[in-house]
Design a protein around this motif. Structure first.
Motif, PDB file in Angstrom:
ATOM      1  N   GLU A 256       6.113   3.788  -5.541  1.00  9.75           N
ATOM      2  CA  GLU A 256       5.320   3.583  -4.330  1.00  9.75           C
ATOM      3  C   GLU A 256       4.336   2.442  -4.528  1.00  9.75           C
ATOM      4  OE1 GLU A 256       2.119   5.986  -1.468  1.00  9.75           O
ATOM      5  OE2 GLU A 256       3.052   6.977  -3.194  1.00  9.75           O
ATOM      6  N   LYS A 257       4.243   1.574  -3.522  1.00  5.14           N
ATOM      7  CA  LYS A 257       3.240   0.509  -3.534  1.00  5.14           C
ATOM      8  C   LYS A 257       1.987   1.068  -2.859  1.00  5.14           C
ATOM      9  CE  LYS A 257       4.722  -3.727  -2.816  1.00  5.14           C
ATOM     10  NZ  LYS A 257       4.713  -4.259  -4.186  1.00  5.14           N
ATOM     11  N   GLN A 258       1.164   1.741  -3.691  1.00  6.38           N
ATOM     12  CA  GLN A 258       0.038   2.494  -3.139  1.00  6.38           C
ATOM     13  C   GLN A 258      -1.072   1.599  -2.617  1.00  6.38           C
ATOM     14  OE1 GLN A 258      -0.993   5.148  -6.399  1.00  6.38           O
ATOM     15  NE2 GLN A 258       0.162   6.795  -5.443  1.00  6.38           N
ATOM     16  N   TYR A 259      -1.367   0.535  -3.304  1.00 10.87           N
ATOM     17  CA  TYR A 259      -2.486  -0.313  -2.915  1.00 10.87           C
ATOM     18  C   TYR A 259      -1.970  -1.711  -2.596  1.00 10.87           C
ATOM     19  CZ  TYR A 259      -4.911   3.539  -5.139  1.00 10.87           C
ATOM     20  OH  TYR A 259      -5.355   4.782  -5.487  1.00 10.87           O
ATOM     21  N   ILE A 260      -1.980  -2.020  -1.312  1.00  9.09           N
ATOM     22  CA  ILE A 260      -1.513  -3.328  -0.855  1.00  9.09           C
ATOM     23  C   ILE A 260      -2.693  -4.076  -0.265  1.00  9.09           C
ATOM     24  CG2 ILE A 260       0.101  -4.540   0.649  1.00  9.09           C
ATOM     25  CD1 ILE A 260       1.912  -2.130   0.526  1.00  9.09           C
ATOM     26  N   HIS A 261      -2.929  -5.272  -0.723  1.00  7.97           N
ATOM     27  CA  HIS A 261      -4.109  -6.053  -0.340  1.00  7.97           C
ATOM     28  C   HIS A 261      -4.156  -6.266   1.175  1.00  7.97           C
ATOM     29  CE1 HIS A 261      -7.388  -8.814  -0.731  1.00  7.97           C
ATOM     30  NE2 HIS A 261      -6.697  -9.794  -0.159  1.00  7.97           N
ATOM     31  N   ASN A 262      -5.337  -5.997   1.748  1.00 10.17           N
ATOM     32  CA  ASN A 262      -5.627  -6.253   3.164  1.00 10.17           C
ATOM     33  C   ASN A 262      -4.924  -5.306   4.144  1.00 10.17           C
ATOM     34  OD1 ASN A 262      -7.443  -8.357   2.797  1.00 10.17           O
ATOM     35  ND2 ASN A 262      -5.799  -9.872   2.663  1.00 10.17           N
ATOM     36  N   VAL A 263      -4.224  -4.302   3.659  1.00 11.83           N
ATOM     37  CA  VAL A 263      -3.563  -3.377   4.579  1.00 11.83           C
ATOM     38  C   VAL A 263      -4.519  -2.225   4.909  1.00 11.83           C
ATOM     39  CG1 VAL A 263      -1.646  -1.789   4.918  1.00 11.83           C
ATOM     40  CG2 VAL A 263      -1.279  -3.960   3.741  1.00 11.83           C
ATOM     41  N   THR A 264      -5.052  -2.248   6.114  1.00 13.20           N
ATOM     42  CA  THR A 264      -5.936  -1.194   6.606  1.00 13.20           C
ATOM     43  C   THR A 264      -5.534  -0.834   8.027  1.00 13.20           C
ATOM     44  OG1 THR A 264      -7.538  -2.806   7.416  1.00 13.20           O
ATOM     45  CG2 THR A 264      -7.893  -1.953   5.194  1.00 13.20           C
ATOM     46  N   ASP A 265      -5.928   0.343   8.459  1.00 14.40           N
ATOM     47  CA  ASP A 265      -5.753   0.787   9.843  1.00 14.40           C
ATOM     48  C   ASP A 265      -4.297   0.835  10.272  1.00 14.40           C
ATOM     49  OD1 ASP A 265      -8.557   0.946  10.074  1.00 14.40           O
ATOM     50  OD2 ASP A 265      -8.649  -1.198  10.478  1.00 14.40           O
ATOM     51  N   LEU A 266      -3.447   1.250   9.342  1.00 12.74           N
ATOM     52  CA  LEU A 266      -2.034   1.493   9.648  1.00 12.74           C
ATOM     53  C   LEU A 266      -1.600   2.779   8.954  1.00 12.74           C
ATOM     54  CD1 LEU A 266      -0.196  -1.948   9.248  1.00 12.74           C
ATOM     55  CD2 LEU A 266      -0.621  -0.708  11.368  1.00 12.74           C
ATOM     56  N   GLU A 267      -0.901   3.634   9.679  1.00 15.39           N
ATOM     57  CA  GLU A 267      -0.293   4.797   9.060  1.00 15.39           C
ATOM     58  C   GLU A 267       1.054   4.343   8.515  1.00 15.39           C
ATOM     59  OE1 GLU A 267      -0.462   8.550  11.186  1.00 15.39           O
ATOM     60  OE2 GLU A 267      -2.041   7.751  12.486  1.00 15.39           O
ATOM     61  N   PHE A 268       1.099   4.079   7.203  1.00 15.86           N
ATOM     62  CA  PHE A 268       2.303   3.495   6.630  1.00 15.86           C
ATOM     63  C   PHE A 268       2.525   4.034   5.225  1.00 15.86           C
ATOM     64  CE2 PHE A 268      -0.723   1.064   4.304  1.00 15.86           C
ATOM     65  CZ  PHE A 268      -0.065   0.586   3.180  1.00 15.86           C
ATOM     66  N   LEU A 269       3.732   3.817   4.758  1.00 11.76           N
ATOM     67  CA  LEU A 269       4.099   4.115   3.383  1.00 11.76           C
ATOM     68  C   LEU A 269       5.104   3.051   2.959  1.00 11.76           C
ATOM     69  CD1 LEU A 269       3.559   6.316   1.190  1.00 11.76           C
ATOM     70  CD2 LEU A 269       5.660   7.407   1.931  1.00 11.76           C
ATOM     71  N   ALA A 270       4.877   2.416   1.821  1.00 12.38           N
ATOM     72  CA  ALA A 270       5.773   1.366   1.337  1.00 12.38           C
ATOM     73  C   ALA A 270       6.346   1.761  -0.017  1.00 12.38           C
ATOM     74  CB  ALA A 270       5.036   0.036   1.228  1.00 12.38           C
ATOM     75  N   SER A 278      18.382  -2.923  -4.474  1.00 13.34           N
ATOM     76  CA  SER A 278      17.035  -3.471  -4.464  1.00 13.34           C
ATOM     77  C   SER A 278      16.580  -3.584  -3.015  1.00 13.34           C
ATOM     78  CB  SER A 278      17.006  -4.845  -5.134  1.00 13.34           C
ATOM     79  OG  SER A 278      15.692  -5.394  -5.090  1.00 13.34           O
ATOM     80  N   ALA A 279      15.491  -2.864  -2.680  1.00 13.15           N
ATOM     81  CA  ALA A 279      15.040  -2.856  -1.286  1.00 13.15           C
ATOM     82  C   ALA A 279      13.575  -2.485  -1.222  1.00 13.15           C
ATOM     83  CB  ALA A 279      15.872  -1.877  -0.466  1.00 13.15           C
ATOM     84  N   LEU A 280      12.922  -2.971  -0.198  1.00 10.55           N
ATOM     85  CA  LEU A 280      11.547  -2.595   0.095  1.00 10.55           C
ATOM     86  C   LEU A 280      11.563  -1.831   1.413  1.00 10.55           C
ATOM     87  CD1 LEU A 280       8.544  -2.798  -0.704  1.00 10.55           C
ATOM     88  CD2 LEU A 280       8.402  -4.836   0.745  1.00 10.55           C
ATOM     89  N   ILE A 281      11.143  -0.583   1.383  1.00 11.57           N
ATOM     90  CA  ILE A 281      11.180   0.276   2.571  1.00 11.57           C
ATOM     91  C   ILE A 281       9.752   0.542   3.031  1.00 11.57           C
ATOM     92  CG2 ILE A 281      11.879   2.515   3.502  1.00 11.57           C
ATOM     93  CD1 ILE A 281      14.042   2.601   1.369  1.00 11.57           C
ATOM     94  N   ALA A 282       9.468   0.208   4.281  1.00 11.99           N
ATOM     95  CA  ALA A 282       8.145   0.467   4.858  1.00 11.99           C
ATOM     96  C   ALA A 282       8.300   1.372   6.072  1.00 11.99           C
ATOM     97  CB  ALA A 282       7.472  -0.844   5.258  1.00 11.99           C
ATOM     98  N   VAL A 283       7.582   2.470   6.073  1.00 14.18           N
ATOM     99  CA  VAL A 283       7.589   3.414   7.196  1.00 14.18           C
ATOM    100  C   VAL A 283       6.232   3.315   7.883  1.00 14.18           C
ATOM    101  CG1 VAL A 283       7.960   5.798   7.905  1.00 14.18           C
ATOM    102  CG2 VAL A 283       9.053   4.923   5.837  1.00 14.18           C
TER     103      VAL A 283
END
Length: 308
Positions: A256-270, A278-283
């Motif tokens: 899990e990419k728990q801490y992503i720079h500048n990502v605020t005010d979004l209900e998300f999971l990456a 190889s894939a990056l999944i963002a919900v």
């Protein structure tokens, strides 16, 4: 007939029938204070009946009228030796006498005759075949519908070959509207259980603890609750509901990419999937009261910063 919902859970609802057997008077001024009814339906008012006489007692109901200061007090019952077809929609009875004399809408006759549980309990008056008719628009729509070929339809419990192939990576998204309330539905669904990655929104999860019942066999769970997702919108962070979660099969290498720079005010999971693909999944979930324009602006801002 009762004319208002008194106790829905016990079947004392608008349209329920009964026989008036007793009138109860006040000892002081002899005003009527209660009506004793023997309900037609044996289950209606079962928890409201008095053991002595097995009757349901109805008290006066009070209602404020449109005229200022005017209050109406009356017993919510009326005589009903007969009633309209519209009134009995949804009713089930063992016997009924149905008059087709005043049928004036398509489908009314069907509603009337389908109230009984057997043909032996149905008695028809004023029988005219022309009174039994359907809406012509419905008939036209049915005639224009494409005939389904049952041979081409997937049986309910059929496992499609494409979902079991080693070279296929299956990602499913589903809005749960409450994961604790629907976890058993997810566990028993014939397609959801075949997903390599199952992405869920509106999980309604709170706190850090996850009950054992919310875990899926052979899956790892990643989640992000609503209260962790907002920095500049505390009113949204404090509301119940929302949240995202992802179930990933145990044999898949992912972190899990728990801490992503500048990502605020979004209900998300990456999540970053390393193998077998190889894939990056963002919900991402947008609450209905999160206005679309600022949501998209915030989402695009995070994307431009390389968050997703």
């Amino acid at each position: 007939m009762l004319t208002r919902n008194i106790d829905i859970q016990n079947g004392l609802v608008n349209g329920a029938f009964g026989i008036l057997l007793r009138v109860v008077y006040s000892e002081n001024d002899q005003h009527i204070i209660k009506l004793g009814l023997k309900m037609d339906n044996e289950t209606s008012g079962k928890n409201n009946r008095t053991p002595a006489d097995d009757m349901v007692y109805i008290e006066r109901a009070e209602e404020n009228l449109k005229q200022k200061g005017v209050v109406r007090r009356q017993f919510p019952v009326k005589l009903a030796f007969a009633c309209t077809i519209h009134k009995v929609q949804g009713m089930t009875t063992t016997s009924a006498v149905v008059s087709l004399k005043s049928i004036f809408e398509p489908g009314m006759a069907y509603v009337a005759v389908s109230r009984v549980t057997s043909l032996s309990g149905l008695y028809l008056l004023d029988m005219e075949e022309k009174k039994i008719f359907t809406n012509p628009e419905i008939t036209a729509a049915l005639e224009n519908m494409r005939q389904a070929n049952l041979d081409d339809m997937m049986p309910l419990l059929h496992v499609r070959q494409t979902l079991s192939r080693s070279d296929v990576f299956t990602i499913v998204h589903h809005n749960t509207e409450g994961l604790p309330a629907h976890i058993n539905d997810i566990k028993s669904h014939h397609e959801l259980c075949l997903a390599d990655v199952l992405c869920l929104t509106e999980t309604h999860l709170r706190g850090s603890f996850v009950a054992e019942s919310l875990h899926l066999e052979n899956y790892n769970l990643f989640k992000r609750n609503r209260h962790l997702s907002y920095t500049n919108f505390p009113q949204m962070a404090n509301r119940s509901g929302g949240g995202v979660a992802v179930y990933v099969k145990s044999d898949i290498q992912v972190h899990e990419k728990q801490y992503i720079h500048n990502v605020t005010d979004l209900e998300f999971l990456a999540l970053k999937v390393e193998a077998p693909v190889s894939a990056l999944i963002a919900v991402v979930y947008r609450p209905p009261d999160y206005i679309l324009r600022p949501f998209l602006k915030n989402l695009c801002k995070q994307t431009n910063h390389g968050a997703v």
